[in-house]
Enzyme design. Structure first.
Site, PDB file in Angstrom:
ATOM      1  N   LYS A 195       0.865  -1.185   0.000  1.00 51.67           N
ATOM      2  CA  LYS A 195       0.000   0.000   0.000  1.00 51.67           C
ATOM      3  C   LYS A 195       0.894   1.225   0.000  1.00 51.67           C
ATOM      4  O   LYS A 195       1.720   1.409   0.904  1.00 51.67           O
ATOM      5  CB  LYS A 195      -0.890  -0.012   1.239  1.00 51.67           C
ATOM      6  N   LYS A 248      -2.218  -1.489  -3.797  1.00 52.66           N
ATOM      7  CA  LYS A 248      -3.078  -0.313  -3.718  1.00 52.66           C
ATOM      8  C   LYS A 248      -2.260   0.960  -3.814  1.00 52.66           C
ATOM      9  O   LYS A 248      -1.255   1.056  -3.106  1.00 52.66           O
ATOM     10  CB  LYS A 248      -3.817  -0.362  -2.378  1.00 52.66           C
TER      11      LYS A 248
HETATM   12  C1  PBG Z   1      -7.464   3.303   5.661  1.00 53.57           C
HETATM   13  C2  PBG Z   1      -7.711   3.159   4.201  1.00 53.57           C
HETATM   14  C3  PBG Z   1      -7.522   4.122   3.199  1.00 53.57           C
HETATM   15  C4  PBG Z   1      -8.001   3.546   2.028  1.00 53.57           C
HETATM   16  C5  PBG Z   1      -8.428   2.263   2.340  1.00 53.57           C
HETATM   17  N1  PBG Z   1      -8.229   2.041   3.694  1.00 53.57           N
HETATM   18  C6  PBG Z   1      -7.039   5.519   3.241  1.00 53.57           C
HETATM   19  C7  PBG Z   1      -5.683   5.861   3.649  1.00 53.57           C
HETATM   20  O1  PBG Z   1      -4.826   5.013   3.842  1.00 53.57           O
HETATM   21  O2  PBG Z   1      -5.483   7.063   3.813  1.00 53.57           O
HETATM   22  C8  PBG Z   1      -8.057   4.235   0.700  1.00 53.57           C
HETATM   23  C9  PBG Z   1      -9.123   3.763  -0.223  1.00 53.57           C
HETATM   24  C10 PBG Z   1      -9.456   4.693  -1.337  1.00 53.57           C
HETATM   25  O3  PBG Z   1      -8.838   5.749  -1.540  1.00 53.57           O
HETATM   26  O4  PBG Z   1     -10.407   4.357  -2.055  1.00 53.57           O
HETATM   27  N2  PBG Z   1      -6.180   3.020   6.062  1.00 53.57           N
HETATM   28 ZN    ZN Z   2      -5.753   3.834   8.127  1.00 54.00          ZN
END
Ligand code: PBG
Ligand code: ZN
Length: 323
Positions: A195, A248
């Site tokens: 991520k 992601k």
């Molecule tokens: C929480 C999380 C996030 C997303 C999924 N789980 C946001 C982040 O890490 O700031 C992003 C999903 C999206 O942008 O559609 N940790």
């Molecule tokens: Zn988070």
């Protein structure tokens, strides 16, 4: 053999020939729909930066879950958006918390849907970081303990899959260990393994009210330029007991999806995130692109790169188009 014996256009001549020559097809069973759940009743709150996406209260979720199941979408991933936030993210593992009630509701209303939960603290902490903050730093090991408790509470509520999205080190092992010790050895662990600290999460943070109040997430989410490091993250999470791995965002990271597909035999998920979704809608609203075609092209590209599962806010639209 080359031209003129070989003519690549032969197999593109008609729609039916193109269908037969198609190498990759997105199917319903590839899709996972993210849903945001808020407190209250009768709430359908549109997310301004994500056209077509609404936040539901639990009672509305009951009907929506049935509709999603009727569309043949196999899975949803639930994001709780609580009213109360505090420093330790107490709502994240509350037995009667928003995510836990949402899980129970979906399981009761649509028993065939696979219910996944996003496991993180950022929606529940008053500072908006994904872990426990100590002296303006996100402190890894105390965060891991809280995340494991949160995953356990989701499992107790009936989640089929828990998906930690925090990027703390060692959280997969901690979650797997706690779940197994409490009798939840059959709960699937889908790790947000690679991520990245991305600009494409902006609209999500509006929906989940999880923008950090200070600093950013770059000390825990991955640095976008790093491809080899993503493989290390994924290997570690598999060694710690992850059943499936997520990359992601999706489109800007298709090289990572492709690496994951080549290196590992577990299901690979890719999250077509909020900003990716919003960009397509924004351009389509201006008449600059054909939104449906652009969305289909994005999703087929993600699958072509090697993803088995695609998390997308367009899951309902795509499923409906599949007829
Ligand atoms: C929480 C999380 C996030 C997303 C999924 N789980 C946001 C982040 O890490 O700031 C992003 C999903 C999206 O942008 O559609 N940790
Ligand atoms: Zn988070």
């Amino acid at each position: 053999m080359g031209f003129p014996q070989t003519r690549m256009r032969r197999l593109r001549r008609t729609g039916t020939l193109r269908r037969m020559a198609r190498e990759t097809v997105v199917q319903r069973d590839d899709l996972i729909l993210p849903l945001f759940i808020v407190e209250g009743s009768g709430v359908r709150d549109p997310v301004a930066s994500m056209p077509g996406v609404e936040r539901y209260s639990v009672d509305v979720l009951r009907d929506e879950a049935k509709a999603v199941q009727d569309l043949g979408i196999p899975a949803v991933i639930l994001f709780g958006v609580p009213e109360e936030k505090d420093a330790r993210g107490s709502g994240a593992d509350a037995a009667d918390g928003i995510a836990q009630r949402a899980v129970e509701t979906v399981k009761a209303a649509a028993p065939d849907l696979v219910v996944m939960t996003d496991v993180c603290l950022c929606e529940y902490t008053d500072h908006g970081h994904c872990g426990i903050v100590d002296d303006e730093q996100v402190s890894n090991d105390p965060s891991v303990q809280r995340l494991a408790q949160s995953a356990l509470s989701h499992a107790r509520a009936g989640a089929d899959v828990v998906a930690p999205s925090d990027m703390m080190d060692g959280r997969v092992e901690a979650i797997r260990g706690l779940l197994d010790s409490q009798g939840f050895e059959d709960v699937v662990l889908l790790s947000y393994a690679a991520k990245f600290a991305s600009a494409y999460y902006g609209p999500f943070r509006d929906a989940a009210e999880s923008t950090p109040s200070f600093g950013d997430r770059r000390s825990y989410q991955m640095d976008p330029p790093n491809r080899r490091e993503a493989l290390r993250e994924m290997k570690l999470d598999l060694a710690e007991g992850a059943d499936a791995l997520m990359v992601k965002p999706a489109l800007p990271y298709l090289d990572i999806v492709s690496d994951a597909r080549r290196e590992f035999d577990v299901p690979i998920a890719a999250y077509h995130v909020s900003g990716e979704y919003a960009m397509i809608h924004a351009a389509a609203e201006r008449g600059w692109i054909d939104g449906e075609r652009a969305m289909d092209e994005a999703l087929v590209a993600i699958k072509r790169a090697g993803a088995d599962w695609i998390l997308t806010y367009a899951a309902r639209d795509v499923a409906a188009r599949l007829g």
